[in-house]
Enzyme design. Structure first.
Site, PDB file in Angstrom:
ATOM      1  N   GLN A   1      21.388  52.511  14.717  1.00  0.00           N
ATOM      2  CA  GLN A   1      22.010  52.643  13.391  1.00  0.00           C
ATOM      3  C   GLN A   1      22.236  54.115  13.037  1.00  0.00           C
ATOM      4  O   GLN A   1      21.264  54.864  12.900  1.00  0.00           O
ATOM      5  CB  GLN A   1      21.068  52.019  12.347  1.00  0.00           C
ATOM      6  CG  GLN A   1      21.562  52.131  10.926  1.00  0.00           C
ATOM      7  CD  GLN A   1      20.474  51.763   9.921  1.00  0.00           C
ATOM      8  OE1 GLN A   1      19.289  52.011  10.169  1.00  0.00           O
ATOM      9  NE2 GLN A   1      20.851  51.187   8.818  1.00  0.00           N
ATOM     10  N   GLY A   2      23.467  54.511  12.885  1.00  0.00           N
ATOM     11  CA  GLY A   2      23.780  55.910  12.548  1.00  0.00           C
ATOM     12  C   GLY A   2      24.171  56.059  11.096  1.00  0.00           C
ATOM     13  O   GLY A   2      25.362  56.133  10.770  1.00  0.00           O
ATOM     14  N   TYR A   3      23.186  56.084  10.240  1.00  0.00           N
ATOM     15  CA  TYR A   3      23.429  56.304   8.811  1.00  0.00           C
ATOM     16  C   TYR A   3      22.970  57.715   8.403  1.00  0.00           C
ATOM     17  O   TYR A   3      23.752  58.536   7.971  1.00  0.00           O
ATOM     18  CB  TYR A   3      22.635  55.284   7.979  1.00  0.00           C
ATOM     19  CG  TYR A   3      23.281  53.938   7.752  1.00  0.00           C
ATOM     20  CD1 TYR A   3      24.232  53.427   8.629  1.00  0.00           C
ATOM     21  CD2 TYR A   3      22.929  53.157   6.666  1.00  0.00           C
ATOM     22  CE1 TYR A   3      24.797  52.189   8.414  1.00  0.00           C
ATOM     23  CE2 TYR A   3      23.495  51.915   6.443  1.00  0.00           C
ATOM     24  CZ  TYR A   3      24.433  51.436   7.319  1.00  0.00           C
ATOM     25  OH  TYR A   3      24.992  50.212   7.097  1.00  0.00           O
ATOM     26  N   SER A   4      21.647  57.969   8.558  1.00  0.00           N
ATOM     27  CA  SER A   4      21.062  59.202   8.017  1.00  0.00           C
ATOM     28  C   SER A   4      21.585  60.447   8.711  1.00  0.00           C
ATOM     29  O   SER A   4      21.863  60.433   9.917  1.00  0.00           O
ATOM     30  CB  SER A   4      19.536  59.181   8.175  1.00  0.00           C
ATOM     31  OG  SER A   4      19.014  58.010   7.631  1.00  0.00           O
TER      32      SER A   4
ATOM     33  N   SER B   1      13.352  54.682   1.257  1.00  0.00           N
ATOM     34  CA  SER B   1      11.932  54.919   0.962  1.00  0.00           C
ATOM     35  C   SER B   1      11.467  53.990  -0.174  1.00  0.00           C
ATOM     36  O   SER B   1      12.275  53.461  -0.934  1.00  0.00           O
ATOM     37  CB  SER B   1      11.723  56.383   0.564  1.00  0.00           C
ATOM     38  OG  SER B   1      12.267  56.590  -0.727  1.00  0.00           O
ATOM     39  N   ASN B   2      10.137  53.825  -0.267  1.00  0.00           N
ATOM     40  CA  ASN B   2       9.617  52.914  -1.301  1.00  0.00           C
ATOM     41  C   ASN B   2       9.910  53.424  -2.713  1.00  0.00           C
ATOM     42  O   ASN B   2      10.049  52.629  -3.644  1.00  0.00           O
ATOM     43  CB  ASN B   2       8.118  52.680  -1.084  1.00  0.00           C
ATOM     44  CG  ASN B   2       7.886  51.753   0.102  1.00  0.00           C
ATOM     45  OD1 ASN B   2       8.777  51.572   0.937  1.00  0.00           O
ATOM     46  ND2 ASN B   2       6.713  51.146   0.173  1.00  0.00           N
ATOM     47  N   GLU B   3      10.031  54.745  -2.861  1.00  0.00           N
ATOM     48  CA  GLU B   3      10.401  55.281  -4.189  1.00  0.00           C
ATOM     49  C   GLU B   3      11.807  54.781  -4.554  1.00  0.00           C
ATOM     50  O   GLU B   3      12.059  54.367  -5.686  1.00  0.00           O
ATOM     51  CB  GLU B   3      10.388  56.813  -4.185  1.00  0.00           C
ATOM     52  CG  GLU B   3       8.998  57.448  -4.098  1.00  0.00           C
ATOM     53  CD  GLU B   3       8.440  57.502  -2.682  1.00  0.00           C
ATOM     54  OE1 GLU B   3       9.161  57.176  -1.720  1.00  0.00           O
ATOM     55  OE2 GLU B   3       7.255  57.855  -2.539  1.00  0.00           O
TER      56      GLU B   3
ATOM     57  N   GLU C   1      18.773  44.550   6.360  1.00  0.00           N
ATOM     58  CA  GLU C   1      17.713  45.408   6.874  1.00  0.00           C
ATOM     59  C   GLU C   1      16.420  45.196   6.092  1.00  0.00           C
ATOM     60  O   GLU C   1      15.335  45.169   6.657  1.00  0.00           O
ATOM     61  CB  GLU C   1      18.154  46.881   6.794  1.00  0.00           C
ATOM     62  CG  GLU C   1      17.161  47.827   7.432  1.00  0.00           C
ATOM     63  CD  GLU C   1      17.573  49.296   7.368  1.00  0.00           C
ATOM     64  OE1 GLU C   1      18.482  49.632   6.589  1.00  0.00           O
ATOM     65  OE2 GLU C   1      16.963  50.087   8.094  1.00  0.00           O
TER      66      GLU C   1
HETATM   67  C1  LIG Z   1      10.484  55.939  11.582  1.00  0.00           C
HETATM   68  C2  LIG Z   1      11.852  56.127  10.980  1.00  0.00           C
HETATM   69  C3  LIG Z   1      12.935  55.511  11.564  1.00  0.00           C
HETATM   70  C4  LIG Z   1      14.220  55.694  11.022  1.00  0.00           C
HETATM   71  N1  LIG Z   1      15.291  55.107  11.641  1.00  0.00           N
HETATM   72  C5  LIG Z   1      16.551  55.339  11.182  1.00  0.00           C
HETATM   73  C6  LIG Z   1      17.683  54.809  11.866  1.00  0.00           C
HETATM   74  O1  LIG Z   1      17.566  54.116  12.869  1.00  0.00           O
HETATM   75  N2  LIG Z   1      18.905  55.116  11.398  1.00  0.00           N
HETATM   76  C7  LIG Z   1      19.099  55.866  10.283  1.00  0.00           C
HETATM   77  O2  LIG Z   1      20.250  56.067   9.890  1.00  0.00           O
HETATM   78  N3  LIG Z   1      18.043  56.399   9.599  1.00  0.00           N
HETATM   79  C8  LIG Z   1      16.771  56.147  10.027  1.00  0.00           C
HETATM   80  N4  LIG Z   1      15.682  56.688   9.370  1.00  0.00           N
HETATM   81  C9  LIG Z   1      15.905  57.583   8.243  1.00  0.00           C
HETATM   82  C10 LIG Z   1      15.499  57.004   6.916  1.00  0.00           C
HETATM   83  O3  LIG Z   1      16.406  56.032   6.479  1.00  0.00           O
HETATM   84  C11 LIG Z   1      15.380  58.187   5.929  1.00  0.00           C
HETATM   85  O4  LIG Z   1      14.278  58.964   6.377  1.00  0.00           O
HETATM   86  C12 LIG Z   1      15.149  57.735   4.517  1.00  0.00           C
HETATM   87  O5  LIG Z   1      16.296  57.133   3.994  1.00  0.00           O
HETATM   88  C13 LIG Z   1      14.753  58.924   3.593  1.00  0.00           C
HETATM   89  O6  LIG Z   1      15.660  59.957   3.728  1.00  0.00           O
HETATM   90  P1  LIG Z   1      15.164  61.470   4.033  1.00  0.00           P
HETATM   91  O7  LIG Z   1      14.236  61.421   5.198  1.00  0.00           O
HETATM   92  O8  LIG Z   1      16.374  62.319   4.129  1.00  0.00           O
HETATM   93  O9  LIG Z   1      14.274  61.879   2.783  1.00  0.00           O
HETATM   94  P2  LIG Z   1      14.818  62.410   1.360  1.00  0.00           P
HETATM   95  O10 LIG Z   1      15.964  61.575   0.916  1.00  0.00           O
HETATM   96  O11 LIG Z   1      15.026  63.876   1.470  1.00  0.00           O
HETATM   97  O12 LIG Z   1      13.572  62.093   0.422  1.00  0.00           O
HETATM   98  C14 LIG Z   1      12.389  62.916   0.432  1.00  0.00           C
HETATM   99  C15 LIG Z   1      11.400  62.311  -0.568  1.00  0.00           C
HETATM  100  O13 LIG Z   1      11.972  62.314  -1.884  1.00  0.00           O
HETATM  101  C16 LIG Z   1      11.948  60.992  -2.438  1.00  0.00           C
HETATM  102  N5  LIG Z   1      13.165  60.772  -3.231  1.00  0.00           N
HETATM  103  C17 LIG Z   1      14.442  61.092  -2.870  1.00  0.00           C
HETATM  104  N6  LIG Z   1      15.315  60.729  -3.852  1.00  0.00           N
HETATM  105  C18 LIG Z   1      14.568  60.145  -4.831  1.00  0.00           C
HETATM  106  C19 LIG Z   1      14.878  59.537  -6.093  1.00  0.00           C
HETATM  107  N7  LIG Z   1      16.132  59.447  -6.532  1.00  0.00           N
HETATM  108  N8  LIG Z   1      13.849  59.032  -6.846  1.00  0.00           N
HETATM  109  C20 LIG Z   1      12.558  59.102  -6.408  1.00  0.00           C
HETATM  110  N9  LIG Z   1      12.201  59.680  -5.221  1.00  0.00           N
HETATM  111  C21 LIG Z   1      13.186  60.170  -4.441  1.00  0.00           C
HETATM  112  C22 LIG Z   1      11.934  60.056  -1.241  1.00  0.00           C
HETATM  113  O14 LIG Z   1      11.350  58.802  -1.574  1.00  0.00           O
HETATM  114  C23 LIG Z   1      11.059  60.837  -0.265  1.00  0.00           C
HETATM  115  O15 LIG Z   1       9.695  60.630  -0.565  1.00  0.00           O
HETATM  116  C24 LIG Z   1      14.391  56.502   9.874  1.00  0.00           C
HETATM  117  C25 LIG Z   1      13.278  57.116   9.277  1.00  0.00           C
HETATM  118  C26 LIG Z   1      12.020  56.940   9.819  1.00  0.00           C
HETATM  119  C27 LIG Z   1      10.840  57.602   9.169  1.00  0.00           C
END
Ligand SMILES: Cc1cc2nc3c(=O)[nH]c(=O)nc-3n(C[C@H](O)[C@H](O)[C@H](O)COP(=O)(O)OP(=O)(O)OC[C@H]3O[C@@H](n4cnc5c(N)ncnc54)[C@H](O)[C@@H]3O)c2cc1C
Length: 300
Positions: A40-43, A283-285, A159
């Site tokens: 999955q290429g989202y992030s 994330s859970n937040e 998902e």
């Molecule tokens: C083990 C693992 C596997 C993954 N696999 C994939 C994958 O296959 N494909 C893919 O595309 N992505 C994948 N991801 C990425 C994942 O979807 C992102 O890590 C996730 O969406 C959070 O984005 P970020 O890491 O950029 O954190 P950020 O968005 O930078 O967030 C950092 C912190 O701030 C908090 N935060 C951010 N915005 C808010 C808000 N509005 N309100 C409250 N809190 C907030 C977040 O909860 C987090 O604690 C994976 C991540 C992990 C850890």
């Protein structure tokens, strides 16, 4: 045995819902046979929780898309043959959620470079994926051009069911029980009380999951309340693995299986496995934000 691909759980249901007849006929049998393995290429760096910030772009050149940019945290990209991805196809769109498209891309080509990222547990589970003039045929666009955001949101609800499944917490509870029994902890009423608390959480979650699964079987769409599943199972999983570390005492920091009787339980690996679960898949937040707005109707 089925491999750890995201074909059946994620891109398959999306192709069923939004794909053309030709896409269904071509891709679905290959997903079922595991001929194609999907990631999955989202992030992206700078586009995680705020996914609509994504900058990887795709430009139409003849009958192909030409893709440039970077994805990150792409689980199992190094073992995948294909990536389904969100790309920016109209950088001038007035809102950042507009101008995004959903495309299917083969990984085995010169313009795609995969670099693995090693986790704290020492595993290479996810990757960075770089696109440098990578190509995919225009027929691999799913849904309408520039309407990928709608599909991305739809895929996220698949998902959330998949990652909200009870097995994560159920397996960890089984490990905790085995380890605690071997370590003689069920003689301790305080431990028994804490074990009962997490065991009941696991049971309650499984009952809730069954409700959502029935909804899906009836062909009904899932609402925003599906976010509860992910929050509940991942936080219960973490509680169980933290309790397991406590039971292990000073041995809790030891790499590899801890022997109790004639079985080995890898307490530290379970703890490490639980940590990222509250981050991935939204994330859970963010899940709590969704519940507060869409389910409880609180101001955003
Ligand atoms: C083990 C693992 C596997 C993954 N696999 C994939 C994958 O296959 N494909 C893919 O595309 N992505 C994948 N991801 C990425 C994942 O979807 C992102 O890590 C996730 O969406 C959070 O984005 P970020 O890491 O950029 O954190 P950020 O968005 O930078 O967030 C950092 C912190 O701030 C908090 N935060 C951010 N915005 C808010 C808000 N509005 N309100 C409250 N809190 C907030 C977040 O909860 C987090 O604690 C994976 C991540 C992990 C850890």
């Amino acid at each position: 045995m089925r491999g750890r691909d995201m074909g059946v759980q994620m891109v398959g249901p999306l192709i069923i819902k939004f794909g053309t007849d030709a896409q269904k006929a071509y891709w679905l049998p290959r997903i079922l046979s595991c001929e194609d393995i999907w990631c999955q290429g989202y992030s992206e760096p700078g586009a995680g929780s705020d996914l609509a910030n994504l900058r990887t772009n795709a430009v139409i050149d003849g009958d192909e898309f030409v893709i440039n940019g970077q994805k990150i945290w792409t689980t199992m990209a190094h073992d995948s043959t294909h990536i389904f991805m969100l790309v920016r196809t109209d950088p001038k769109a007035p809102k950042k959620q507009q101008g995004i498209s959903f495309i299917l891309v083969p990984m085995d080509q010169p313009g795609v470079e995969v670099r693995t990222i090693t986790t704290l547990a020492g595993e290479t589970e996810f990757c960075e994926v770089f696109f440098d003039d990578a190509r995919t045929p225009c027929e691999n666009l799913v849904g309408e051009l520039n309407k990928g955001w709608t599909m991305a949101k739809s895929l996220l609800s698949f998902e959330r069911v998949f990652i909200g499944a009870p097995s994560l917490a159920q397996n960890a509870l089984g490990q905790l029980e085995t380890y605690a029994r071997g370590a003689g902890r069920f003689d301790d009423p305080v431990f028994c009380d804490r074990f009962a608390e997490v065991a009941l959480d696991v049971e309650d979650h499984a009952a809730l999951y069954a409700r959502f699964a029935d909804q899906l079987k009836r062909g009904e769409p899932l609402g925003a309340d599906v976010s509860m599943l992910k929050i509940w199972v991942t936080e219960t999983f973490q509680k169980i693995t933290e309790l397991m570390i406590e039971v292990a005492g000073p041995d809790g920091g030891t790499l590899g299986p801890l022997q109790v009787g004639n079985v080995g339980v890898d307490v530290l690996a379970a703890f490490y496995k639980a940590r990222p679960t509250t981050i991935y898949g939204g994330s859970n937040e963010i899940q709590r934000n969704i519940l507060s707005k869409a389910v409880l109707g609180l101001p955003g």
